[in-house]
Scaffold this active site. Structure first.
Site, mmCIF file in Angstrom:
data_model
loop_
_atom_site.group_PDB
_atom_site.id
_atom_site.type_symbol
_atom_site.label_atom_id
_atom_site.label_comp_id
_atom_site.label_asym_id
_atom_site.label_seq_id
_atom_site.Cartn_x
_atom_site.Cartn_y
_atom_site.Cartn_z
ATOM 1 N N LYS A 19 -41.024 -12.424 8.425
ATOM 2 C CA LYS A 19 -39.991 -13.470 8.340
ATOM 3 C C LYS A 19 -40.313 -14.424 7.200
ATOM 4 C CE LYS A 19 -42.724 -16.936 10.005
ATOM 5 N NZ LYS A 19 -43.182 -18.112 9.281
ATOM 6 N N ASP A 146 -43.580 -18.016 17.073
ATOM 7 C CA ASP A 146 -42.761 -17.185 16.181
ATOM 8 C C ASP A 146 -42.467 -15.800 16.767
ATOM 9 O OD1 ASP A 146 -42.803 -19.200 14.311
ATOM 10 O OD2 ASP A 146 -44.206 -18.204 12.949
HETATM 11 O O1 C5P Z 1 -47.434 -20.842 18.746
HETATM 12 P P1 C5P Z 1 -48.526 -20.339 17.869
HETATM 13 O O2 C5P Z 1 -49.683 -19.773 18.623
HETATM 14 O O3 C5P Z 1 -48.058 -19.439 16.793
HETATM 15 O O4 C5P Z 1 -49.072 -21.627 17.127
HETATM 16 C C1 C5P Z 1 -50.272 -21.600 16.393
HETATM 17 C C2 C5P Z 1 -50.683 -23.035 16.125
HETATM 18 O O5 C5P Z 1 -49.764 -23.643 15.199
HETATM 19 C C3 C5P Z 1 -50.672 -23.952 17.335
HETATM 20 O O6 C5P Z 1 -51.886 -23.898 18.019
HETATM 21 C C4 C5P Z 1 -50.449 -25.308 16.709
HETATM 22 O O7 C5P Z 1 -51.638 -25.797 16.144
HETATM 23 C C5 C5P Z 1 -49.528 -24.989 15.545
HETATM 24 N N1 C5P Z 1 -48.090 -25.155 15.869
HETATM 25 C C6 C5P Z 1 -47.577 -26.435 16.029
HETATM 26 N N2 C5P Z 1 -46.266 -26.608 16.316
HETATM 27 C C7 C5P Z 1 -45.437 -25.545 16.436
HETATM 28 C C8 C5P Z 1 -45.928 -24.233 16.258
HETATM 29 C C9 C5P Z 1 -47.271 -24.067 15.979
HETATM 30 O O8 C5P Z 1 -48.317 -27.419 15.908
HETATM 31 N N3 C5P Z 1 -44.163 -25.752 16.703
#
Ligand code: C5P
Length: 306
Positions: A19, A146
């Site tokens: 993406k 994502d």
């Molecule tokens: O959701 P995911 O595991 O992909 O997110 C990885 C990291 O990215 C989270 O631990 C956080 O630090 C950051 N993140 C965030 N806000 C979001 C998505 C991700 O702070 N909306």
């Protein structure tokens, strides 16, 4: 106990897209540490393929560019997807997962999320579970912000932490070049840098501007170029200042707009057509400011069983 059906397939392969974020609007950090987003996703035609087959126990292998950077233990999003799905159905995740990688690893293009969504759909099919789309999306959201988009593909606006999706209309094909940097950038580190850079300032509520949605609907690349924006870009550039030269190289070669992809360090160049894509990719490769450059189009389909 693993449930084996006599008519079950021996192996299932799912193709999953990368993406690009055409608008990544980031709000202030929430009490849970995540950030509220208005995240306009476009799936692009760079793909990983995830194959699952029955095995004694859960194992993961990976081949392709950057495969050495992919964890093969229980932290791998594909392994986590298999484990979560199996747990919900009270079965053992006894599969071998093979990931054929083509999406840049730790590049801000949702490669890990793609593998999670791919493994989920592949295991659901292999095990004959017949989960609904809503059940799969629920597990995707648990795996990462994502991951739901990797399952659905196309174009969508992600709100909440990015996991709540509303489909967006697109009116044509957009052409892209992606400059793959050496090494990755950690998503939490980039969000942490965003927090540091915005400390003491009023961070506005994240929004997707109407001009962006109109540009996507019309398929007008020039209008989309004017609306591209990534609130994580200053943080990614702060952690990796050399990306500025990569962005400038693509713009000088004729890109309509240049942007850091997600949390980076991959950079994305929106171009007017395939010919321009080839020229921008050649200039980026020749410049030595990136490891390699790839051309792709969007939108692309979500996770698809092959
Ligand atoms: O959701 P995911 O595991 O992909 O997110 C990885 C990291 O990215 C989270 O631990 C956080 O630090 C950051 N993140 C965030 N806000 C979001 C998505 C991700 O702070 N909306």
């Amino acid at each position: 106990m693993t449930r084996h059906r006599t008519d079950a397939p021996g192996a299932v392969t799912v193709r999953v897209p990368a993406k690009v974020n055409v608008r990544l609007a980031v709000g202030a950090a929430r009490p849970d540490g995540f950030h509220d987003l208005a995240n306009a996703f476009l799936a692009v035609s760079l793909h990983d393929e995830v194959t699952v087959r029955p095995a004694e126990a859960l194992t993961v292998t990976c081949e392709g560019p950057g495969a050495d950077l992919v964890p093969l233990d229980g932290t791998n999003l594909a392994a986590r997807a298999a484990t979560l799905l199996a747990a919900r159905h009270g079965i053992e995740p006894a599969v071998h997962i093979h990931i054929a990688k083509d999406i840049p690893v730790a590049g801000g293009m949702a490669g890990g999320s793609a593998d999670g969504a791919g493994a989920l759909l592949a295991c659901d099919t292999l095990w004959g579970l017949g989960s609904t789309r809503a059940e799969l999306l629920d597990i995707c959201a648990e795996l990462g912000s994502d991951v739901p988009f990797s399952l659905v593909g196309g174009a969508a606006l992600g709100t909440g932490r990015g996991e709540r999706l509303t489909p967006l209309d697109t009116g044509g094909t957009f052409h892209w070049v992606f400059a793959v940097a050496d090494g990755g950038l950690s998503t939490p580190a980039v969000y942490g840098e965003f927090d540091r850079l915005t400390a003491g300032t009023e961070v506005p509520a994240p929004e997707a501007p109407p001009a962006l949605l109109a540009a996507l609907r019309s398929g007008d690349a020039t209008a989309l170029a004017a609306a591209l924006a990534n609130d994580l870009q200053p943080a990614a550039l702060s952690l990796r200042p050399a990306l500025r030269a990569t962005l400038d190289t693509g713009l000088a070669a004729g890109a309509l707009a240049a942007i850091v992809s997600g949390s980076g360090p991959t950079t994305a160049y929106l171009v007017k057509d395939e010919e321009s894509a080839r020229a921008v990719a050649a200039a980026l490769t020749a410049s030595g400011t990136c490891r390699t450059a790839r051309t792709a189009t969007s939108p692309a389909a979500g996770a698809t069983i092959l």
